[in-house]
Design a protein around this motif. Sequence first.
Motif, mmCIF file in Angstrom:
data_model
loop_
_atom_site.group_PDB
_atom_site.id
_atom_site.type_symbol
_atom_site.label_atom_id
_atom_site.label_comp_id
_atom_site.label_asym_id
_atom_site.label_seq_id
_atom_site.Cartn_x
_atom_site.Cartn_y
_atom_site.Cartn_z
ATOM 1 N N LYS A 77 -11.883 20.933 -75.852
ATOM 2 C CA LYS A 77 -12.869 20.317 -76.745
ATOM 3 C C LYS A 77 -13.687 19.320 -75.930
ATOM 4 O O LYS A 77 -13.161 18.689 -74.991
ATOM 5 N N ARG A 78 -14.931 19.192 -76.270
ATOM 6 C CA ARG A 78 -15.813 18.263 -75.568
ATOM 7 C C ARG A 78 -15.180 16.876 -75.562
ATOM 8 O O ARG A 78 -14.750 16.377 -76.597
ATOM 9 N N GLY A 79 -15.127 16.294 -74.376
ATOM 10 C CA GLY A 79 -14.542 14.973 -74.248
ATOM 11 C C GLY A 79 -13.118 14.965 -73.709
ATOM 12 O O GLY A 79 -12.621 13.914 -73.283
ATOM 13 N N GLN A 80 -12.476 16.137 -73.715
ATOM 14 C CA GLN A 80 -11.121 16.228 -73.186
ATOM 15 C C GLN A 80 -11.143 16.232 -71.667
ATOM 16 O O GLN A 80 -12.122 16.627 -71.038
ATOM 17 N N ASP A 81 -10.024 15.821 -71.073
ATOM 18 C CA ASP A 81 -9.837 15.932 -69.629
ATOM 19 C C ASP A 81 -9.097 17.238 -69.339
ATOM 20 O O ASP A 81 -8.218 17.637 -70.107
ATOM 21 N N VAL A 82 -9.444 17.896 -68.229
ATOM 22 C CA VAL A 82 -8.740 19.115 -67.829
ATOM 23 C C VAL A 82 -8.347 19.013 -66.355
ATOM 24 O O VAL A 82 -8.979 18.293 -65.576
ATOM 25 N N ALA A 83 -7.295 19.749 -65.998
ATOM 26 C CA ALA A 83 -6.837 19.806 -64.610
ATOM 27 C C ALA A 83 -6.635 21.263 -64.232
ATOM 28 O O ALA A 83 -5.923 21.995 -64.933
ATOM 29 N N LEU A 84 -7.251 21.679 -63.154
ATOM 30 C CA LEU A 84 -7.192 23.064 -62.699
ATOM 31 C C LEU A 84 -6.478 23.077 -61.350
ATOM 32 O O LEU A 84 -6.789 22.298 -60.460
ATOM 33 N N ARG A 85 -5.539 24.023 -61.215
ATOM 34 C CA ARG A 85 -4.686 24.041 -60.038
ATOM 35 C C ARG A 85 -5.013 25.211 -59.126
ATOM 36 O O ARG A 85 -5.332 26.304 -59.598
ATOM 37 N N CYS A 86 -4.911 24.971 -57.820
ATOM 38 C CA CYS A 86 -5.106 26.022 -56.822
ATOM 39 C C CYS A 86 -3.953 26.014 -55.832
ATOM 40 O O CYS A 86 -3.633 24.967 -55.240
ATOM 41 N N ASP A 87 -3.332 27.179 -55.655
ATOM 42 C CA ASP A 87 -2.309 27.362 -54.622
ATOM 43 C C ASP A 87 -2.901 28.228 -53.519
ATOM 44 O O ASP A 87 -3.046 29.446 -53.701
ATOM 45 N N PRO A 88 -3.254 27.646 -52.380
ATOM 46 C CA PRO A 88 -3.891 28.445 -51.318
ATOM 47 C C PRO A 88 -2.862 29.316 -50.602
ATOM 48 O O PRO A 88 -1.653 29.196 -50.834
ATOM 49 N N ILE A 89 -3.347 30.153 -49.723
ATOM 50 C CA ILE A 89 -2.463 30.949 -48.879
ATOM 51 C C ILE A 89 -1.710 29.989 -47.953
ATOM 52 O O ILE A 89 -2.312 29.074 -47.374
ATOM 53 N N SER A 90 -0.408 30.213 -47.813
ATOM 54 C CA SER A 90 0.422 29.320 -47.012
ATOM 55 C C SER A 90 -0.105 29.204 -45.582
ATOM 56 O O SER A 90 -0.403 30.218 -44.937
ATOM 57 N N GLY A 91 -0.237 27.974 -45.113
ATOM 58 C CA GLY A 91 -0.693 27.748 -43.743
ATOM 59 C C GLY A 91 -2.192 27.614 -43.596
ATOM 60 O O GLY A 91 -2.694 27.286 -42.502
ATOM 61 N N HIS A 92 -2.932 27.867 -44.662
ATOM 62 C CA HIS A 92 -4.392 27.740 -44.562
ATOM 63 C C HIS A 92 -4.803 26.278 -44.554
ATOM 64 O O HIS A 92 -4.422 25.505 -45.424
ATOM 65 N N VAL A 93 -5.606 25.930 -43.576
ATOM 66 C CA VAL A 93 -6.019 24.550 -43.372
ATOM 67 C C VAL A 93 -7.143 24.152 -44.325
ATOM 68 O O VAL A 93 -7.149 23.077 -44.903
ATOM 69 N N SER A 94 -8.107 25.045 -44.468
ATOM 70 C CA SER A 94 -9.301 24.725 -45.255
ATOM 71 C C SER A 94 -9.154 25.196 -46.688
ATOM 72 O O SER A 94 -8.625 26.282 -46.954
ATOM 73 N N LEU A 95 -9.664 24.365 -47.608
ATOM 74 C CA LEU A 95 -9.656 24.729 -49.028
ATOM 75 C C LEU A 95 -10.994 24.323 -49.634
ATOM 76 O O LEU A 95 -11.471 23.196 -49.431
ATOM 77 N N PHE A 96 -11.587 25.240 -50.351
ATOM 78 C CA PHE A 96 -12.900 25.039 -50.972
ATOM 79 C C PHE A 96 -12.768 25.223 -52.485
ATOM 80 O O PHE A 96 -12.018 26.075 -52.950
#
Lengths: 117, 111
Positions: A14-33
């Motif tokens: 709903k408008r006004g709520q806070d959200v959190a989105l998670r990313c699990d990268p490939i193990s050992g990867h240095v860069s994350l976009f």
Amino acid sequence: GAGVSQSPRYKVAKRGQDVALRCDPISGHVSLFWYQQALGQGPEFLTYFQNEAQLDKSGLPSDRFFAERPEGSVSTLKIQRTQQEDSAVYLCASSLVVWGAVQETQYFGPGTRLLVL
Amino acid sequence: QKEVEQDPGPLSVPEGAIVSLNCTYSNSAFQYFMWYRQYSRKGPELLMYTYSSGNKEDGRFTAQVDKSSKYISLFIRDSQPSDSATYLCAPSRQAGTALIFGKGTTLSVSS
């Protein structure tokens, strides 16, 4: 091997709520976009991490957007006080090498589809 | 003017057709040129990568870059229904940096 995973896959807020989105990268990867992809558009860059350091956040659209990668692996994109214009697919990509080193494939996750009502 | 322009289509072709997908860009500093393929409700996946001007071939796919005219092309020979997807061009200034995507062209190949 396992690719980039993202959770949740779908989020309705709903408008006004806070959200959190998670990313699990490939193990050992240095860069994350993080990228934002609006409907019918190509992905647009939001922010970049090299290990735990956030080296570029020039694409974050407002100070309501915040990203972190505290241990250099999992990353979280947080959006505070969501607005309807935040509705989009949020894509995470990881890469083995550091920014500007050599050309290396960015591997994308399936994205989190955010709908703000 | 956006840095990367790409006709969104949609483009519909019969199976076996030759497909030409194109992008133009404005920044002469771009050195690396990627084509990504994105299936519905999936993340983009790298299809082809070219450095500077020239051609690169990989199976049924050929990527072409003309830096003098700032024009990028992807050709698909003997197109298949499995090629139905959105194709995104993505040039970048520096290796391993953030990608600047075009809008994407949606391709539909009918059997």
